[in-house]
Enzyme design. Structure first.
Site, short mmCIF file in Angstrom:
data_model
loop_
_atom_site.label_atom_id
_atom_site.label_comp_id
_atom_site.label_asym_id
_atom_site.label_seq_id
_atom_site.Cartn_x
_atom_site.Cartn_y
_atom_site.Cartn_z
N ASN A 137 -14.45 4.40 -2.21
CA ASN A 137 -13.53 4.23 -1.10
C ASN A 137 -13.99 4.94 0.17
O ASN A 137 -13.59 4.58 1.26
CB ASN A 137 -12.13 4.73 -1.48
CG ASN A 137 -12.16 6.07 -2.16
OD1 ASN A 137 -12.74 6.22 -3.24
ND2 ASN A 137 -11.54 7.06 -1.55
N HIS A 163 -1.90 -3.15 -2.07
CA HIS A 163 -1.89 -2.84 -0.63
C HIS A 163 -3.27 -2.78 0.00
O HIS A 163 -3.40 -2.61 1.21
CB HIS A 163 -1.07 -1.57 -0.34
CG HIS A 163 -1.72 -0.27 -0.72
ND1 HIS A 163 -2.35 0.52 0.19
CD2 HIS A 163 -1.82 0.36 -1.91
CE1 HIS A 163 -2.81 1.61 -0.43
NE2 HIS A 163 -2.49 1.53 -1.70
N CYS A 214 -10.07 19.57 5.50
CA CYS A 214 -8.64 19.61 5.80
C CYS A 214 -8.09 18.37 6.47
O CYS A 214 -7.27 18.47 7.38
CB CYS A 214 -8.30 20.81 6.68
SG CYS A 214 -8.85 22.33 5.96
N GLY A 223 -2.68 1.63 -7.79
CA GLY A 223 -3.97 2.03 -8.33
C GLY A 223 -3.91 3.36 -9.07
O GLY A 223 -4.53 3.53 -10.12
N THR A 224 -3.15 4.30 -8.55
CA THR A 224 -3.08 5.63 -9.17
C THR A 224 -2.49 5.52 -10.57
O THR A 224 -3.01 6.12 -11.53
CB THR A 224 -2.22 6.57 -8.29
OG1 THR A 224 -2.82 6.64 -7.00
CG2 THR A 224 -2.13 7.96 -8.89
N GLN A 236 -10.84 -0.82 -4.52
CA GLN A 236 -11.41 -1.17 -3.22
C GLN A 236 -12.01 -2.58 -3.19
O GLN A 236 -12.15 -3.17 -2.13
CB GLN A 236 -12.50 -0.15 -2.83
CG GLN A 236 -11.96 1.20 -2.41
CD GLN A 236 -11.18 1.15 -1.09
OE1 GLN A 236 -11.48 0.36 -0.20
NE2 GLN A 236 -10.16 1.99 -0.96
N SER A 252 -4.95 -2.65 -6.88
CA SER A 252 -3.76 -2.27 -6.11
C SER A 252 -3.53 -3.29 -5.00
O SER A 252 -4.47 -3.66 -4.30
CB SER A 252 -4.00 -0.88 -5.53
OG SER A 252 -2.90 -0.48 -4.76
N1 PLP Z 1 -8.65 4.23 -6.42
C1 PLP Z 1 -9.29 4.00 -5.26
C2 PLP Z 1 -10.76 3.75 -5.28
C3 PLP Z 1 -8.59 3.99 -4.05
O1 PLP Z 1 -9.23 3.78 -2.92
C4 PLP Z 1 -7.20 4.24 -4.08
C5 PLP Z 1 -6.42 4.30 -2.83
O2 PLP Z 1 -6.90 4.72 -1.80
C6 PLP Z 1 -6.57 4.45 -5.32
C7 PLP Z 1 -7.32 4.44 -6.46
C8 PLP Z 1 -5.09 4.69 -5.41
O3 PLP Z 1 -4.39 3.48 -5.22
P1 PLP Z 1 -2.83 3.49 -4.85
O4 PLP Z 1 -2.74 3.92 -3.43
O5 PLP Z 1 -2.40 2.06 -5.03
O6 PLP Z 1 -2.17 4.41 -5.80
#
Ligand code: PLP
Length: 386
Positions: free
Chosen positions: A151, A201, A325, A71-72, A179, A199
């Site tokens: 998320n 996972h 934190c 996702g990132t 999500q 994504s």
């Molecule tokens: N965008 C959202 C809304 C997410 O919840 C996440 C992961 O928690 C990501 C992007 C990032 O995805 P990835 O962990 O596959 O890089």
């Protein structure tokens, strides 16, 4: 000790069927999909089968799906890719203040490099107003990026309405559906998305693999320069086992989605209502109805979320907190700040996210333990009054 995993928004366990589908692609069918021999052809066929599943599940064509590392990467590729390719048309990007860091950080990077970013506020439920989107559009706006569902608090955005506004104004529209993919049925055309991030996972697939939907004709810069994989969008040898696993996870999701969603939502309500009824001075964060089927986000007055989380962990229960934190962030949750939650309720926040393995028995166990733990934490609180 009973183990209850309620952190499915962070990641899900890889489905054993997914693992079985992936295994041959490590050391039996190990060819490089770019190679022009039968080892390569076999691997390529598997990648294309997975692409068809991923594309089909979002109403896209196969040639509109590019595999990424997650996702990132998909979010980065969409946002920077539009910015770099459309700079001659404008330098303004609209996003929301509650996006994942995978969207906010590329936006911050672009801001440092001369782009103008508007971060839309949200209401107390975490909703972006389509009218606010309309108001901030300028002649220089090249991209609107608003997430499908949040998320942390699970709020589902009016994406189709925002997509329509983007289209009417000739602006590229990206949505982060990390999500929701595999948990809600949607169609890229109904959402009006030009770009959409997913994504594996998060839907019982492997970690480190994702995809970006790119509507045909969208003006975007390639995001990984090198070979010609993924039609030049994303160079690098394919993660064949990961992509195969992603395809399998999507197949499983598409078969069981409707039933799973209904069952998970019933358990979510059992947990949500149980907390609000049984634990005094607890409040729900996020929208009461427009929320992800598996998301419960609550705050407890006069109780540290981090301490609750630690005690729950000792009872075999996994969850997360938006208080200061925690492991993933540097400070209190920007999402809880954006919905206007007072500091003491941010400190006392807890996210419990259910999945397809969650049972009613587990929910009742968590409710009992949570009641005990919050009481214990409150007794330790210097501000004890409830
Ligand atoms: N965008 C959202 C809304 C997410 O919840 C996440 C992961 O928690 C990501 C992007 C990032 O995805 P990835 O962990 O596959 O890089």
């Amino acid at each position: 000790m009973r183990k209850v995993y309620l952190d499915n928004a962070a990641t899900t366990p890889t489905d054993p069927e997914v693992v079985r589908a992936m295994l041959p692609y490590f050391s039996e069918i190990y060819g490089n999909p770019s190679s022009a021999h039968s080892w390569g052809f076999e691997a390529r066929e598997a990648v294309e089968r997975a692409r068809k599943s991923v594309a089909g599940f979002m109403g896209a064509r196969s040639n509109e799906v590019v595999f990424t590392s997650g996702g990132t990467e998909s979010d980065n590729a969409a946002i920077k890719g539009v910015a770099f390719a459309n700079r001659n048309r404008g330098d303004h990007i609209i996003t929301s203040s509650i996006e994942h860091h995978a969207v906010l950080e590329p936006c911050a990077f672009l801001e440092k490099n001369g782009f103008d970013i508007t971060y839309l506020p949200v209401d107390r439920y975490g909703l972006v107003s389509p009218d606010d989107v309309k108001k901030v559009i300028t002649k220089r706006t090249i991209l609107i990026s608003v997430m499908h569902a949040n998320n942390e608090i699970g709020t589902i955005q009016p994406i189709a309405e925002i997509g329509k506004i983007a289209k009417e104004n000739g602006i590229i529209f990206h949505t982060d559906a990390v999500q929701t993919f595999g948990h809600m049925r949607f169609d890229v055309n109904e959402l009006g998305a030009d770009l959409l991030s997913v994504s594996a996972h998060k839907l019982y697939g492997p970690k480190g693999v994702g995809a970006l939907y790119i509507r045909e004709g969208t003006k975007l810069s390639p995001f990984m320069h090198g070979g010609t994989q993924e039609r030049g969008w994303r160079a690098s040898t394919h993660n064949v086992p990961g992509i195969v696993g992603f395809g399998k996870a999507v197949e499983i999701a598409s078969e069981g989605l409707y039933q799973e969603q209904k069952e998970v939502a019933v358990l979510r309500d059992r947990l949500m209502n149980g907390i609000l009824e049984r634990i005094p001075h607890s409040v729900l964060n996020g929208h009461p109805a427009m929320r992800m089927p598996g998301n419960v986000n609550v705050s407890f007055k006069n109780a540290e979320g981090e301490l609750i989380m630690t005690y729950l962990d000792q009872e075999g229960i996994a969850c997360s907190t938006g208080s200061a934190c925690n492991a993933a962030t540097k400070g209190p949750s920007h999402v809880l700040l954006a919905i206007g939650l007072p500091h003491h309720l941010i400190t006392g926040s807890l996210r419990l996210t259910l999945g397809k393995h969650t049972t009613a028995e587990n929910i009742d166990y968590v409710l009992g333990k949570l009641e005990e733990v919050v009481k214990r934490v409150r007794e330790l609180s210097p501000f004890r009054e409830c």
